[in-house]
Design a protein around this motif. Structure first.
Motif, PDB file in Angstrom:
ATOM      1  N   ASN A 135      30.786  31.517  31.845  1.00 31.80           N
ATOM      2  CA  ASN A 135      30.168  30.865  33.001  1.00 31.80           C
ATOM      3  C   ASN A 135      30.801  31.407  34.278  1.00 31.80           C
ATOM      4  O   ASN A 135      31.719  32.240  34.241  1.00 31.80           O
ATOM      5  N   ASP A 136      30.339  30.951  35.436  1.00 30.20           N
ATOM      6  CA  ASP A 136      30.813  31.477  36.720  1.00 30.20           C
ATOM      7  C   ASP A 136      32.319  31.304  36.903  1.00 30.20           C
ATOM      8  O   ASP A 136      33.000  32.207  37.384  1.00 30.20           O
ATOM      9  N   THR A 137      32.847  30.154  36.525  1.00 30.77           N
ATOM     10  CA  THR A 137      34.283  29.903  36.669  1.00 30.77           C
ATOM     11  C   THR A 137      35.084  30.848  35.789  1.00 30.77           C
ATOM     12  O   THR A 137      36.077  31.433  36.235  1.00 30.77           O
ATOM     13  N   GLU A 138      34.656  31.020  34.544  1.00 35.51           N
ATOM     14  CA  GLU A 138      35.354  31.928  33.633  1.00 35.51           C
ATOM     15  C   GLU A 138      35.306  33.364  34.134  1.00 35.51           C
ATOM     16  O   GLU A 138      36.298  34.103  34.026  1.00 35.51           O
ATOM     17  N   MET A 139      34.184  33.762  34.710  1.00 36.30           N
ATOM     18  CA  MET A 139      34.061  35.115  35.254  1.00 36.30           C
ATOM     19  C   MET A 139      35.043  35.305  36.409  1.00 36.30           C
ATOM     20  O   MET A 139      35.704  36.342  36.500  1.00 36.30           O
ATOM     21  N   GLU A 140      35.139  34.300  37.286  1.00 39.03           N
ATOM     22  CA  GLU A 140      36.068  34.392  38.418  1.00 39.03           C
ATOM     23  C   GLU A 140      37.507  34.483  37.943  1.00 39.03           C
ATOM     24  O   GLU A 140      38.299  35.262  38.474  1.00 39.03           O
ATOM     25  N   ILE A 141      37.865  33.675  36.941  1.00 34.42           N
ATOM     26  CA  ILE A 141      39.229  33.711  36.399  1.00 34.42           C
ATOM     27  C   ILE A 141      39.533  35.101  35.855  1.00 34.42           C
ATOM     28  O   ILE A 141      40.580  35.687  36.146  1.00 34.42           O
ATOM     29  N   LEU A 142      38.613  35.645  35.078  1.00 33.68           N
ATOM     30  CA  LEU A 142      38.811  36.963  34.486  1.00 33.68           C
ATOM     31  C   LEU A 142      38.922  38.050  35.565  1.00 33.68           C
ATOM     32  O   LEU A 142      39.827  38.887  35.526  1.00 33.68           O
ATOM     33  N   LYS A 143      38.037  38.009  36.541  1.00 30.85           N
ATOM     34  CA  LYS A 143      38.074  39.011  37.626  1.00 30.85           C
ATOM     35  C   LYS A 143      39.373  38.902  38.417  1.00 30.85           C
ATOM     36  O   LYS A 143      39.994  39.917  38.748  1.00 30.85           O
ATOM     37  N   ASN A 144      39.797  37.671  38.723  1.00 33.18           N
ATOM     38  CA  ASN A 144      41.042  37.497  39.471  1.00 33.18           C
ATOM     39  C   ASN A 144      42.245  37.946  38.655  1.00 33.18           C
ATOM     40  O   ASN A 144      43.170  38.566  39.194  1.00 33.18           O
ATOM     41  N   TYR A 145      42.265  37.648  37.380  1.00 35.35           N
ATOM     42  CA  TYR A 145      43.362  38.094  36.514  1.00 35.35           C
ATOM     43  C   TYR A 145      43.444  39.618  36.502  1.00 35.35           C
ATOM     44  O   TYR A 145      44.518  40.198  36.647  1.00 35.35           O
ATOM     45  N   LEU A 146      42.307  40.278  36.352  1.00 38.29           N
ATOM     46  CA  LEU A 146      42.287  41.734  36.291  1.00 38.29           C
ATOM     47  C   LEU A 146      42.667  42.380  37.620  1.00 38.29           C
ATOM     48  O   LEU A 146      43.112  43.531  37.647  1.00 38.29           O
ATOM     49  N   ALA A 147      42.523  41.640  38.718  1.00 36.29           N
ATOM     50  CA  ALA A 147      42.892  42.170  40.024  1.00 36.29           C
ATOM     51  C   ALA A 147      44.402  42.080  40.282  1.00 36.29           C
ATOM     52  O   ALA A 147      44.912  42.703  41.219  1.00 36.29           O
ATOM     53  N   LEU A 148      45.123  41.336  39.438  1.00 39.36           N
ATOM     54  CA  LEU A 148      46.570  41.210  39.604  1.00 39.36           C
ATOM     55  C   LEU A 148      47.281  42.508  39.232  1.00 39.36           C
ATOM     56  O   LEU A 148      46.795  43.277  38.393  1.00 39.36           O
ATOM     57  N   SER A 149      48.452  42.704  39.802  1.00 31.51           N
ATOM     58  CA  SER A 149      49.285  43.839  39.401  1.00 31.51           C
ATOM     59  C   SER A 149      49.869  43.536  38.022  1.00 31.51           C
ATOM     60  O   SER A 149      49.837  42.389  37.551  1.00 31.51           O
ATOM     61  N   ILE A 150      50.431  44.539  37.382  1.00 23.54           N
ATOM     62  CA  ILE A 150      51.045  44.350  36.056  1.00 23.54           C
ATOM     63  C   ILE A 150      52.139  43.291  36.139  1.00 23.54           C
ATOM     64  O   ILE A 150      52.224  42.400  35.275  1.00 23.54           O
ATOM     65  N   THR A 151      52.959  43.342  37.163  1.00 27.00           N
ATOM     66  CA  THR A 151      54.046  42.367  37.338  1.00 27.00           C
ATOM     67  C   THR A 151      53.481  40.958  37.501  1.00 27.00           C
ATOM     68  O   THR A 151      53.988  40.009  36.890  1.00 27.00           O
ATOM     69  N   GLU A 152      52.445  40.821  38.311  1.00 28.54           N
ATOM     70  CA  GLU A 152      51.827  39.506  38.510  1.00 28.54           C
ATOM     71  C   GLU A 152      51.212  38.989  37.210  1.00 28.54           C
ATOM     72  O   GLU A 152      51.296  37.792  36.914  1.00 28.54           O
TER      73      GLU A 152
END
Length: 117
Positions: free
Chosen positions: A88-105
């Motif tokens: 769903n939209d929330t899950e997509m946002e979580i996934l996109k935001n996670y993937l935008a993090l640096s390796i350390t983050e």
């Protein structure tokens, strides 16, 4: 239009026989017939298989006439995951935001999640 009618419309739009449609989903021709005639309600697993196998828009299948029958063709890996797992939209946002993090983050995020669970 009820679920069985939508399944039948989808099958006919794809120009598949009940047997061909069923084979692609791993179900019998008689099961497809029962769904189309509303004698049986497909399980959640069958509904997910229909959406995944034929790129069907789940809200349309479940009786939301505002949506198109098919999802847009996936453009990249992320879009394929969204379709495959019916996010769903929330899950997509979580996934996109996670993937935008640096390796350390990401590592810190995982540590935090492990503490929570």
């Amino acid at each position: 239009m009820i679920l069985g009618e939508r399944i039948k419309l989808l099958r006919k739009t794809l120009n598949l026989s009940q047997s061909e449609f069923g084979k692609k989903l791993g179900i019998t021709e008689s099961a497809v017939c029962s769904y189309e005639n509303n004698r049986r309600i497909p399980s959640e697993q069958v509904i997910m298989a229909i959406c995944r196998e034929f790129n069907v828009n789940r809200p349309w299948l479940m009786d939301d006439e505002k949506n198109d029958m098919f999802l847009p063709e996936p453009i990249g890996i992320l879009d394929e995951l969204i379709v495959q797992y019916n996010l769903n939209d929330t899950e997509m946002e979580i996934l996109k935001n996670y993937l935008a993090l640096s390796i350390t983050e990401r590592e810190e995020f995982i540590k935090t999640l492990k503490k929570i669970f």
